[in-house]
Design a protein around this motif. Structure first.
Motif, PDB file in Angstrom:
ATOM      1  N   ASN A   1     -40.872 -18.112 -70.668  1.00  0.00           N
ATOM      2  CA  ASN A   1     -40.005 -17.703 -69.563  1.00  0.00           C
ATOM      3  C   ASN A   1     -40.828 -17.482 -68.297  1.00  0.00           C
ATOM      4  O   ASN A   1     -42.015 -17.790 -68.254  1.00  0.00           O
ATOM      5  N   ALA A   2     -40.223 -16.922 -67.275  1.00  0.00           N
ATOM      6  CA  ALA A   2     -40.886 -16.734 -65.978  1.00  0.00           C
ATOM      7  C   ALA A   2     -42.093 -15.803 -66.063  1.00  0.00           C
ATOM      8  O   ALA A   2     -43.002 -15.889 -65.244  1.00  0.00           O
ATOM      9  N   GLU A   3     -42.121 -14.915 -67.066  1.00  0.00           N
ATOM     10  CA  GLU A   3     -43.257 -14.007 -67.245  1.00  0.00           C
ATOM     11  C   GLU A   3     -44.289 -14.560 -68.220  1.00  0.00           C
ATOM     12  O   GLU A   3     -45.223 -13.850 -68.602  1.00  0.00           O
ATOM     13  N   GLY A   4     -44.112 -15.803 -68.666  1.00  0.00           N
ATOM     14  CA  GLY A   4     -45.045 -16.415 -69.604  1.00  0.00           C
ATOM     15  C   GLY A   4     -44.858 -15.985 -71.040  1.00  0.00           C
ATOM     16  O   GLY A   4     -45.675 -16.310 -71.903  1.00  0.00           O
ATOM     17  N   LEU A   5     -43.777 -15.286 -71.328  1.00  0.00           N
ATOM     18  CA  LEU A   5     -43.518 -14.775 -72.677  1.00  0.00           C
ATOM     19  C   LEU A   5     -42.751 -15.791 -73.510  1.00  0.00           C
ATOM     20  O   LEU A   5     -41.932 -16.547 -72.997  1.00  0.00           O
ATOM     21  N   TYR A   6     -43.009 -15.770 -74.816  1.00  0.00           N
ATOM     22  CA  TYR A   6     -42.265 -16.632 -75.735  1.00  0.00           C
ATOM     23  C   TYR A   6     -42.025 -15.884 -77.037  1.00  0.00           C
ATOM     24  O   TYR A   6     -42.743 -14.940 -77.376  1.00  0.00           O
ATOM     25  N   THR A   7     -41.010 -16.312 -77.768  1.00  0.00           N
ATOM     26  CA  THR A   7     -40.716 -15.787 -79.099  1.00  0.00           C
ATOM     27  C   THR A   7     -40.217 -16.935 -79.959  1.00  0.00           C
ATOM     28  O   THR A   7     -39.343 -17.690 -79.539  1.00  0.00           O
ATOM     29  N   LEU A   8     -40.778 -17.037 -81.144  1.00  0.00           N
ATOM     30  CA  LEU A   8     -40.313 -18.000 -82.138  1.00  0.00           C
ATOM     31  C   LEU A   8     -39.774 -17.192 -83.321  1.00  0.00           C
ATOM     32  O   LEU A   8     -40.523 -16.794 -84.209  1.00  0.00           O
ATOM     33  N   PRO A   9     -38.476 -16.898 -83.341  1.00  0.00           N
ATOM     34  CA  PRO A   9     -37.912 -16.056 -84.392  1.00  0.00           C
ATOM     35  C   PRO A   9     -37.544 -16.865 -85.634  1.00  0.00           C
ATOM     36  O   PRO A   9     -37.535 -18.098 -85.611  1.00  0.00           O
ATOM     37  N   ALA A  10     -37.234 -16.159 -86.698  1.00  0.00           N
ATOM     38  CA  ALA A  10     -36.698 -16.734 -87.941  1.00  0.00           C
ATOM     39  C   ALA A  10     -37.591 -17.822 -88.521  1.00  0.00           C
ATOM     40  O   ALA A  10     -37.141 -18.911 -88.831  1.00  0.00           O
ATOM     41  N   LEU A  11     -38.875 -17.505 -88.662  1.00  0.00           N
ATOM     42  CA  LEU A  11     -39.814 -18.432 -89.295  1.00  0.00           C
ATOM     43  C   LEU A  11     -39.992 -18.041 -90.757  1.00  0.00           C
ATOM     44  O   LEU A  11     -40.188 -16.863 -91.073  1.00  0.00           O
ATOM     45  N   LYS A  12     -39.941 -19.004 -91.651  1.00  0.00           N
ATOM     46  CA  LYS A  12     -40.160 -18.749 -93.076  1.00  0.00           C
ATOM     47  C   LYS A  12     -41.587 -18.250 -93.287  1.00  0.00           C
ATOM     48  O   LYS A  12     -42.495 -18.600 -92.531  1.00  0.00           O
ATOM     49  N   ILE A  13     -41.790 -17.457 -94.322  1.00  0.00           N
ATOM     50  CA  ILE A  13     -43.127 -16.948 -94.589  1.00  0.00           C
ATOM     51  C   ILE A  13     -44.069 -18.105 -94.902  1.00  0.00           C
ATOM     52  O   ILE A  13     -43.668 -19.129 -95.449  1.00  0.00           O
TER      53      ILE A  13
END
Length: 173
Positions: free
Chosen positions: A60-72
């Motif tokens: 995003n504009a602040e350089g943040l990212y999230t990759l949710p719901a990843l299998k173990i």
């Protein structure tokens, strides 16, 4: 009878979805350049090393990212942006309900130059003195034409006037 079976199905589905969330985790972080500035618009990809299944997002504009719901399992996280070298974090381990922080730093790389050609009509035609104007179908349908006379459309173009004193009342410009 139908109501109780619907309620039982809803309870089973909610339990299944709750148990499915227990075997997943997330990767989150920030992407920065070599000076410490945040980088928006970076494509971040997590690839499962065991299955090669990928998840992808954009910072995003602040350089943040999230990759949710990843299998173990273990993941390779890559960050890519035009003009920068690709950053890679190997062997990122995701456990059940964990949220692993992976901050990435991109360094300037070999710059590539893209030339984009977009066909547009020039504002001024210097090759000819003629004047042309296209009236689109939508414009024709929306205009109130008295008697549906197509010649009335001609006065929509710049510089077109009905001929004064012309012997055909409807025929000259």
């Amino acid at each position: 009878m139908k109501l109780t079976s619907c309620i039982a199905a809803a309870v089973l589905l909610s339990c299944a979805s709750a148990s499915a969330q227990q075997d997943m985790g997330a990767i989150a972080g920030v992407v920065r350049d070599s000076t410490g500035g945040v980088l928006p618009g970076v494509r971040v990809t997590a690839t499962a090393l065991a299955t090669t299944i990928t998840a992808e997002t954009i910072t995003n504009a602040e350089g943040l990212y999230t990759l949710p719901a990843l299998k173990i399992g273990r993941y390779r996280v890559t960050a890519e942006l035009s003009g920068f070298k690709r950053a890679v974090a190997d062997e990122v381990e995701i456990n059940a309900q964990s949220r692993v922080r992976v901050d990435l730093q991109l360094e300037l790389g070999a710059m590539t130059e893209d030339v984009s050609v977009k066909a547009e009509a020039p504002l001024l035609q210097t090759e000819t003195s003629s004047l042309a104007h296209v009236i689109r179908e939508e414009e024709i349908k929306e205009l109130p034409l008295n008697g549906r006379n197509f010649q009335q459309l001609a006065v929509l173009s710049a510089g077109v006037l009905p001929a004064a004193g012309h012997r055909d009342r409807e025929g000259g410009f």
